[in-house]
Write a protein that holds these residues in place. Structure first.
Motif, PDB file in Angstrom:
ATOM      1  N   LEU A   1       0.836  -1.204   0.000  1.00 56.72           N
ATOM      2  CA  LEU A   1       0.000   0.000   0.000  1.00 56.72           C
ATOM      3  C   LEU A   1       0.872   1.256   0.000  1.00 56.72           C
ATOM      4  CD1 LEU A   1      -2.719  -1.139   2.545  1.00 56.72           C
ATOM      5  CD2 LEU A   1      -3.106  -0.591   0.128  1.00 56.72           C
ATOM      6  N   ALA A   2       1.922   1.253   0.783  1.00 62.45           N
ATOM      7  CA  ALA A   2       2.821   2.410   0.844  1.00 62.45           C
ATOM      8  C   ALA A   2       3.507   2.645  -0.498  1.00 62.45           C
ATOM      9  CB  ALA A   2       3.856   2.217   1.947  1.00 62.45           C
ATOM     10  N   LEU A   3       3.922   1.577  -1.154  1.00 62.93           N
ATOM     11  CA  LEU A   3       4.546   1.709  -2.474  1.00 62.93           C
ATOM     12  C   LEU A   3       3.578   2.334  -3.476  1.00 62.93           C
ATOM     13  CD1 LEU A   3       6.491  -1.645  -2.948  1.00 62.93           C
ATOM     14  CD2 LEU A   3       7.475   0.653  -2.940  1.00 62.93           C
ATOM     15  N   GLU A   4       2.351   1.841  -3.495  1.00 65.25           N
ATOM     16  CA  GLU A   4       1.368   2.375  -4.444  1.00 65.25           C
ATOM     17  C   GLU A   4       1.019   3.819  -4.105  1.00 65.25           C
ATOM     18  OE1 GLU A   4      -1.155   2.855  -7.621  1.00 65.25           O
ATOM     19  OE2 GLU A   4       0.351   1.307  -7.300  1.00 65.25           O
ATOM     20  N   ARG A   5       0.950   4.154  -2.829  1.00 66.34           N
ATOM     21  CA  ARG A   5       0.686   5.550  -2.448  1.00 66.34           C
ATOM     22  C   ARG A   5       1.816   6.461  -2.917  1.00 66.34           C
ATOM     23  NH1 ARG A   5      -1.329   3.154   2.682  1.00 66.34           N
ATOM     24  NH2 ARG A   5      -3.604   3.195   2.465  1.00 66.34           N
ATOM     25  N   SER A   6       3.045   5.999  -2.783  1.00 66.58           N
ATOM     26  CA  SER A   6       4.187   6.784  -3.265  1.00 66.58           C
ATOM     27  C   SER A   6       4.112   6.980  -4.779  1.00 66.58           C
ATOM     28  CB  SER A   6       5.508   6.085  -2.920  1.00 66.58           C
ATOM     29  OG  SER A   6       5.698   6.064  -1.534  1.00 66.58           O
ATOM     30  N   ALA A   7       3.800   5.907  -5.485  1.00 67.17           N
ATOM     31  CA  ALA A   7       3.681   6.005  -6.940  1.00 67.17           C
ATOM     32  C   ALA A   7       2.566   6.959  -7.329  1.00 67.17           C
ATOM     33  CB  ALA A   7       3.437   4.622  -7.545  1.00 67.17           C
ATOM     34  N   TRP A   8       1.435   6.882  -6.658  1.00 68.55           N
ATOM     35  CA  TRP A   8       0.298   7.738  -6.978  1.00 68.55           C
ATOM     36  C   TRP A   8       0.653   9.207  -6.720  1.00 68.55           C
ATOM     37  CZ3 TRP A   8      -3.280   8.484 -10.063  1.00 68.55           C
ATOM     38  CH2 TRP A   8      -4.431   9.213  -9.803  1.00 68.55           C
ATOM     39  N   THR A   9       1.358   9.475  -5.644  1.00 69.86           N
ATOM     40  CA  THR A   9       1.801  10.839  -5.351  1.00 69.86           C
ATOM     41  C   THR A   9       2.724  11.345  -6.456  1.00 69.86           C
ATOM     42  OG1 THR A   9       1.585  10.493  -2.980  1.00 69.86           O
ATOM     43  CG2 THR A   9       3.032  12.279  -3.676  1.00 69.86           C
ATOM     44  N   GLU A  10       3.653  10.503  -6.886  1.00 70.93           N
ATOM     45  CA  GLU A  10       4.569  10.881  -7.968  1.00 70.93           C
ATOM     46  C   GLU A  10       3.817  11.097  -9.279  1.00 70.93           C
ATOM     47  OE1 GLU A  10       7.980   8.319  -8.342  1.00 70.93           O
ATOM     48  OE2 GLU A  10       8.436   8.460  -6.203  1.00 70.93           O
TER      49      GLU A  10
ATOM     50  N   GLU B   1       5.942  13.222 -11.671  1.00 69.24           N
ATOM     51  CA  GLU B   1       7.332  12.890 -11.361  1.00 69.24           C
ATOM     52  C   GLU B   1       7.553  11.403 -11.112  1.00 69.24           C
ATOM     53  OE1 GLU B   1       8.110  15.350  -7.966  1.00 69.24           O
ATOM     54  OE2 GLU B   1       8.162  17.189  -9.153  1.00 69.24           O
ATOM     55  N   LEU B   2       6.729  10.548 -11.679  1.00 77.26           N
ATOM     56  CA  LEU B   2       6.898   9.110 -11.464  1.00 77.26           C
ATOM     57  C   LEU B   2       8.241   8.665 -12.022  1.00 77.26           C
ATOM     58  CD1 LEU B   2       5.702   6.399 -10.504  1.00 77.26           C
ATOM     59  CD2 LEU B   2       4.801   6.117 -12.821  1.00 77.26           C
ATOM     60  N   THR B   3       9.008   7.954 -11.191  1.00 70.05           N
ATOM     61  CA  THR B   3      10.310   7.452 -11.630  1.00 70.05           C
ATOM     62  C   THR B   3      10.194   5.985 -12.030  1.00 70.05           C
ATOM     63  OG1 THR B   3      10.973   6.715  -9.416  1.00 70.05           O
ATOM     64  CG2 THR B   3      11.488   9.014 -10.028  1.00 70.05           C
ATOM     65  N   VAL B   4      11.128   5.568 -12.827  1.00 70.42           N
ATOM     66  CA  VAL B   4      11.177   4.162 -13.237  1.00 70.42           C
ATOM     67  C   VAL B   4      11.384   3.286 -12.012  1.00 70.42           C
ATOM     68  CG1 VAL B   4      12.501   2.464 -14.554  1.00 70.42           C
ATOM     69  CG2 VAL B   4      11.979   4.691 -15.557  1.00 70.42           C
ATOM     70  N   ASP B   5      12.216   3.725 -11.087  1.00 71.03           N
ATOM     71  CA  ASP B   5      12.473   2.935  -9.879  1.00 71.03           C
ATOM     72  C   ASP B   5      11.205   2.730  -9.060  1.00 71.03           C
ATOM     73  OD1 ASP B   5      15.149   2.630 -10.512  1.00 71.03           O
ATOM     74  OD2 ASP B   5      15.800   4.300  -9.251  1.00 71.03           O
ATOM     75  N   THR B   6      10.407   3.768  -8.910  1.00 72.79           N
ATOM     76  CA  THR B   6       9.160   3.643  -8.152  1.00 72.79           C
ATOM     77  C   THR B   6       8.192   2.718  -8.878  1.00 72.79           C
ATOM     78  OG1 THR B   6       9.410   5.859  -7.203  1.00 72.79           O
ATOM     79  CG2 THR B   6       7.213   4.902  -7.162  1.00 72.79           C
ATOM     80  N   ALA B   7       8.031   2.917 -10.172  1.00 68.02           N
ATOM     81  CA  ALA B   7       7.121   2.073 -10.951  1.00 68.02           C
ATOM     82  C   ALA B   7       7.555   0.613 -10.891  1.00 68.02           C
ATOM     83  CB  ALA B   7       7.061   2.556 -12.398  1.00 68.02           C
ATOM     84  N   ARG B   8       8.849   0.376 -11.004  1.00 66.47           N
ATOM     85  CA  ARG B   8       9.372  -0.995 -10.955  1.00 66.47           C
ATOM     86  C   ARG B   8       9.142  -1.609  -9.572  1.00 66.47           C
ATOM     87  NH1 ARG B   8      14.578  -0.445 -12.832  1.00 66.47           N
ATOM     88  NH2 ARG B   8      13.778  -0.776 -14.923  1.00 66.47           N
TER      89      ARG B   8
END
Length: 68
Positions: free
Chosen positions: A11-20, A25-32
């Motif tokens: 959930l925390a990972l997806e929240r970070s991605a959604w914020t980005e 500002e979504l990064t490849v590292d976050t998406a991966r």
């Protein structure tokens, strides 16, 4: 999908991605990281990966819909 008990770290990972994503500002590292988390959870829970991804996005992006 609503019955999936997502782990807090996913959930925390997806929240970070959604914020980005919202900030453009979504990064490849976050998406991966999110995709790796989804794949690992789906495999462990023996659920279709697509169901996990769709359910996770719904919980994070539309929390009011889950509460109704």
């Amino acid at each position: 999908m609503a019955d999936i008990d997502f782990p807090p770290d996913l959930l925390a990972l997806e929240r970070s991605a959604w914020t980005e994503i919202q900030a453009g500002e979504l990064t490849v590292d976050t998406a991966r990281a999110v995709q790796d988390g989804i794949n690992a959870f789906a495999e462990q829970a023996k659920l279709p990966r697509l169901d996990v991804e769709m359910g996770l996005k719904k919980v994070v992006r539309h929390p009011a819909a889950e509460a109704a």
